[in-house]
Scaffold this motif. Structure first.
Motif, PDB file in Angstrom:
ATOM      1  N   PRO A 155       0.854  -1.195   0.000  1.00 35.78           N
ATOM      2  CA  PRO A 155       0.000   0.000   0.000  1.00 35.78           C
ATOM      3  C   PRO A 155       0.889   1.245   0.000  1.00 35.78           C
ATOM      4  O   PRO A 155       1.121   1.878   1.029  1.00 35.78           O
ATOM      5  CB  PRO A 155      -0.796  -0.142   1.300  1.00 35.78           C
ATOM      6  N   THR A 156       1.396   1.586  -1.159  1.00 37.30           N
ATOM      7  CA  THR A 156       2.450   2.598  -1.240  1.00 37.30           C
ATOM      8  C   THR A 156       2.002   3.961  -0.715  1.00 37.30           C
ATOM      9  O   THR A 156       2.792   4.678  -0.110  1.00 37.30           O
ATOM     10  CB  THR A 156       2.946   2.734  -2.685  1.00 37.30           C
ATOM     11  N   ALA A 157       0.729   4.312  -0.940  1.00 41.57           N
ATOM     12  CA  ALA A 157       0.253   5.605  -0.433  1.00 41.57           C
ATOM     13  C   ALA A 157       0.150   5.597   1.088  1.00 41.57           C
ATOM     14  O   ALA A 157       0.387   6.624   1.738  1.00 41.57           O
ATOM     15  CB  ALA A 157      -1.104   5.944  -1.044  1.00 41.57           C
ATOM     16  N   ALA A 158      -0.181   4.459   1.677  1.00 40.94           N
ATOM     17  CA  ALA A 158      -0.244   4.369   3.143  1.00 40.94           C
ATOM     18  C   ALA A 158       1.148   4.374   3.759  1.00 40.94           C
ATOM     19  O   ALA A 158       1.323   4.803   4.904  1.00 40.94           O
ATOM     20  CB  ALA A 158      -0.994   3.110   3.560  1.00 40.94           C
ATOM     21  N   LEU A 159       2.138   3.902   3.015  1.00 44.31           N
ATOM     22  CA  LEU A 159       3.498   3.872   3.543  1.00 44.31           C
ATOM     23  C   LEU A 159       4.125   5.256   3.561  1.00 44.31           C
ATOM     24  O   LEU A 159       4.914   5.575   4.461  1.00 44.31           O
ATOM     25  CB  LEU A 159       4.359   2.912   2.721  1.00 44.31           C
ATOM     26  N   ALA A 160       3.803   6.094   2.580  1.00 42.56           N
ATOM     27  CA  ALA A 160       4.416   7.425   2.508  1.00 42.56           C
ATOM     28  C   ALA A 160       3.366   8.442   2.101  1.00 42.56           C
ATOM     29  O   ALA A 160       2.961   8.502   0.935  1.00 42.56           O
ATOM     30  CB  ALA A 160       5.576   7.421   1.516  1.00 42.56           C
ATOM     31  N   ASN A 161       2.910   9.214   3.071  1.00 34.72           N
ATOM     32  CA  ASN A 161       2.023  10.348   2.800  1.00 34.72           C
ATOM     33  C   ASN A 161       2.175  11.340   3.949  1.00 34.72           C
ATOM     34  O   ASN A 161       2.607  10.961   5.042  1.00 34.72           O
ATOM     35  CB  ASN A 161       0.564   9.892   2.603  1.00 34.72           C
ATOM     36  N   PRO A 162       1.840  12.623   3.741  1.00 29.46           N
ATOM     37  CA  PRO A 162       2.149  13.652   4.737  1.00 29.46           C
ATOM     38  C   PRO A 162       1.232  13.682   5.955  1.00 29.46           C
ATOM     39  O   PRO A 162       1.491  14.450   6.887  1.00 29.46           O
ATOM     40  CB  PRO A 162       2.022  14.951   3.932  1.00 29.46           C
ATOM     41  N   VAL A 163       0.181  12.879   5.981  1.00 25.65           N
ATOM     42  CA  VAL A 163      -0.758  12.902   7.098  1.00 25.65           C
ATOM     43  C   VAL A 163      -0.569  11.718   8.032  1.00 25.65           C
ATOM     44  O   VAL A 163      -0.509  11.873   9.256  1.00 25.65           O
ATOM     45  CB  VAL A 163      -2.216  12.952   6.577  1.00 25.65           C
ATOM     46  N   CYS A 164      -0.438  10.522   7.472  1.00 18.25           N
ATOM     47  CA  CYS A 164      -0.373   9.330   8.319  1.00 18.25           C
ATOM     48  C   CYS A 164       0.524   8.252   7.726  1.00 18.25           C
ATOM     49  O   CYS A 164       0.317   7.062   7.975  1.00 18.25           O
ATOM     50  CB  CYS A 164      -1.778   8.777   8.572  1.00 18.25           C
ATOM     51  N   GLY A 165       1.512   8.643   6.923  1.00 23.67           N
ATOM     52  CA  GLY A 165       2.405   7.671   6.317  1.00 23.67           C
ATOM     53  C   GLY A 165       3.149   6.857   7.371  1.00 23.67           C
ATOM     54  O   GLY A 165       3.737   7.416   8.292  1.00 23.67           O
ATOM     55  N   ALA A 166       3.145   5.547   7.219  1.00 22.11           N
ATOM     56  CA  ALA A 166       3.784   4.693   8.211  1.00 22.11           C
ATOM     57  C   ALA A 166       5.300   4.827   8.189  1.00 22.11           C
ATOM     58  O   ALA A 166       5.961   4.634   9.218  1.00 22.11           O
ATOM     59  CB  ALA A 166       3.393   3.231   7.975  1.00 22.11           C
ATOM     60  N   LEU A 167       5.866   5.171   7.016  1.00 28.81           N
ATOM     61  CA  LEU A 167       7.318   5.251   6.894  1.00 28.81           C
ATOM     62  C   LEU A 167       7.832   6.670   6.723  1.00 28.81           C
ATOM     63  O   LEU A 167       9.038   6.899   6.826  1.00 28.81           O
ATOM     64  CB  LEU A 167       7.787   4.411   5.693  1.00 28.81           C
TER      65      LEU A 167
END
Length: 668
Positions: A232-244
């Motif tokens: 889930p590339t958007a969940a891994l890196a995003n400015p609000v809740c990115g896991a990475l």
């Protein structure tokens, strides 16, 4: 908390937003969204380091969170197994804040801000209500004047989102200044106290049963292709809740590889550390995937993220328990006594002091074993167990536990061999790269030449048979960025050469500029090695042309041989079956025959498990560990540095103290 007790501008704004949204909800027609519940975000620590969050008890139920700049709506959507709550969102959001914000929140400072900020204008509240109604009911029109429609809420998500991203809970952000609206997927937080009740770590849970692992071909060591993982590339890196982290960036200025990278702050025993993850390949798409995989590996390796509490006791007490196997930290090496006397961040190991331990599995004994948490998770730890700074030695990710363990052990072998060669002044055999005729190798050599570098590769094997290759890029004109090193280990010699070259090519475009920027610092380090403190110092120090004198053994190899001839003795030993378990057993047996235990700690996070990934931390007590900082070199004090050259047949006796190279290693 009520308006009467609200103390910060953010609390006051929360009360105003709650009142406005509640009024609009009351006017909504039947079938509208659920009642809004607003909490502030950014004025209290939600990770549990600083002052207690006054909204801790109710934050999990919040569906609107107000920050100083934006309103976050959600989490909404997602399936039953992907449930996330307001606390999950708050924890993910806080980890993406700047260093100054996180330090203020997590070290207990009182927040200060404008008297009335954020400003909640009527049109901003209207925008928030419109977004809130849309995402929680699927509505697309004005919620007060048009009938509600129950279209799929995913209409507001990014049309380019991956299926793995679309399956997750979502968070919609409304910017209070620009009113820009965007939606981001949210991975449930595995350490959320509201969603994940903590359970004790146990020996039985750590027990590993290794299983046959079919390979695509006998010479293939990754059981799945990179594009087969549902990332889930958007969940891994995003400015609000990115896991990475908040983003993945590429470097189009690089002329040797197509690198991609990201970073985030991780709080460890030395404060907030900037953890960078990257991928280097010849295509940006491949580099992004590699970067995400490395980021997930470091996410799993820095802290235990499985909802388990460690075993806390002293080594003495645990070792006295009947039937309990315990790793003695002394077997993994300690620093010199003078380091503990002068370095305030570390203290000598005390066997009678209680420290946290995690359960691992001994592949030699096929039994669980307790491992100091500090050795298994390299940003974890408490003041009581600060006897060593561990890094990502032996951590690896794969498509199966067997694959992850194999690659973790290969990394340990690679770093051990590199340090043995460097500190032991080994005369190595150079590999004639004109005989490594793959297009990838030829291309890398040509790209290095365009930068004015000649690239060399060396057989760095010691006593463990498995191919280890050191790559060295040498600047032809002897200018800044003079030398750059890298290394790789693997069962396929040609692929191992390619991996080592690929890594060294990533460094050379930037090294001359890094040396020029830090010349005064690096020259101080050259005069006083105790000033070599950090990872980057080691590699950049050897960018100074004058440091080339310490690499004489590499610049004057013992011999130069074709690739096939160099590793001719390896080929009869190399397993060639369709089962990766055979490769793992071969390497395990080589290590145990040399007298070493082989330990694996499962680091796999819930996020990784859903993606089909497994991460482990491998430990082979007695192999030389890679450390950074000249005063923190465990390898210099360990018996193997003295005995391995003899065991490898490189000399008839143990390495004398006088012949150990007293210069920092150049490992990047």
């Amino acid at each position: 908390m009520t308006e009467a007790t609200a103390a910060t501008p953010l609390d006051l704004a929360r009360v105003r937003l709650q009142s406005a949204l509640t009024a609009r909800h009351a006017r909504a027609r039947g079938g509208g969204p659920p009642a809004p519940y607003v909490v502030p975000l950014g004025a209290a620590d939600t990770l549990g380091f600083g002052h207690r969050d006054p909204y801790a008890d109710t934050r999990p139920a919040a569906n609107v969170q107000l920050t100083s700049r934006a309103v976050l709506i959600g989490p909404w959507g997602g399936g039953p197994r992907d449930a996330a709550c307001g606390q999950c969102l708050a924890m993910r959001w806080q980890r993406l804040r700047s260093r100054s914000e996180r330090e203020a929140l997590e070290l207990g400072y009182e927040p200060r801000g404008a008297v009335r900020w954020p400003v909640l204008t009527a049109y901003a509240v209207d925008a928030v209500w419109a977004a809130y109604s849309a995402v929680l009911t699927g509505h697309r029109g004005h919620p007060d004047t048009e009938p509600v429609t129950r279209d799929a809420a995913t209409r507001v998500t990014d049309p380019d989102a991956t299926p793995a991203d679309r399956a997750l809970p979502q968070v919609t952000r409304v910017d209070l200044v620009t009113l820009a609206t965007a939606t981001f997927p949210l991975l449930p937080e595995p350490l959320c106290p509201a969603c994940v009740p903590e359970v004790p770590d146990t020996a039985e849970a750590a027990r590993m049963t290794l299983a046959p692992t079919p390979k695509p071909t006998p010479g293939t060591y990754r059981v799945r292709t990179l594009d087969s993982y549902a990332l889930p590339t958007a969940a891994l890196a995003n400015p609000v809740c990115g896991a990475l982290g908040p983003d993945v960036w590429i470097n189009p200025a690089s002329t040797t590889t197509a690198p991609a990278a990201g970073s985030h702050f991780v709080r460890g025993y030395a404060g907030l550390n900037d953890v960078t993850w990257s991928g280097q390949a010849n295509r940006y798409a491949t580099s992004r995937t590699l970067a995400h995989l490395e980021g997930l590996e470091r996410y799993a390796g820095t802290h235990r993220r499985r909802g388990t509490s460690p075993v806390t006791d002293s080594y003495t007490a645990l070792a006295a328990r009947s039937g309990t196997r315990v790793l003695n930290p002394a077997d993994c090496g300690f620093y010199a006594p003078e380091t503990y006397a002068s370095d305030h961040l570390v203290s000598p190991f005390d066997p009678d002091r209680a420290i946290p331990w995690v359960w691992g599995h001994s592949l030699r004994d096929d039994a669980p074993i307790l491992v100091p948490a500090r050795l298994a998770h390299y940003s974890a730890g408490v003041a009581a167990d600060n006897f060593v700074f561990e890094c990502s030695n032996g951590c690896a990710t794969g498509g199966s536990p067997e694959e992850a363990i194999l690659f973790g052990l290969l990394e340990l072998v690679e770093r051990d061999a590199f340090l043995l060669a460097w500190y032991g002044r080994a005369r190595l055999t150079a590999i004639d790269l004109t005989t490594a005729t793959t297009p990838a190798v030829r291309s890398m050599l040509d790209r290095a030449a365009l930068h004015g570098y000649d690239v060399h590769a060396f057989d760095t094997r010691m006593d463990l048979a498995v191919p280890v290759v050191t790559a060295l890029a040498v600047r032809r004109d002897g200018g800044d960025g003079a030398l750059s090193f890298s290394a790789a280990a693997g069962f396929d010699p040609a692929e191992t050469v390619e991996a080592a070259l690929s890594e060294v090519l990533t460094y050379i475009p930037h090294l001359p500029y890094q040396v020029a920027e830090r010349r005064a610092e690096l020259e101080e380090m050259e005069r006083d090695f105790t000033k070599v403190l950090h990872l980057k110092d080691h590699a950049q120090l050897y960018g100074l042309p004058s440091m080339a004198r310490h690499a004489a053994e590499y610049l004057e190899p013992a011999a130069v041989l074709p690739l096939e001839e160099t590793f001719a003795d390896w080929e009869p030993l190399r397993p060639r079956t369709d089962d990766l378990l055979d490769d793992l057993r071969f390497l395990r047996d080589r290590l145990t025959a040399a007298g070493y235990d082989v330990i694996a700690v499962d680091q796999t996070t819930p996020e990784q498990r859903r993606m089909g990934l497994h991460t482990v931390s491998t430990t082979v007590p007695g192999l030389l560990p890679l450390d950074f900082g000249w005063s923190r070199q465990r390898a210099l004090l360990m018996p193997r540095l003295r005995t391995a050259p003899r065991a490898a047949g490189r000399r008839p006796d143990d390495l004398p103290e006088a012949e150990i190279k007293a210069a920092p290693h150049p490992f990047p």
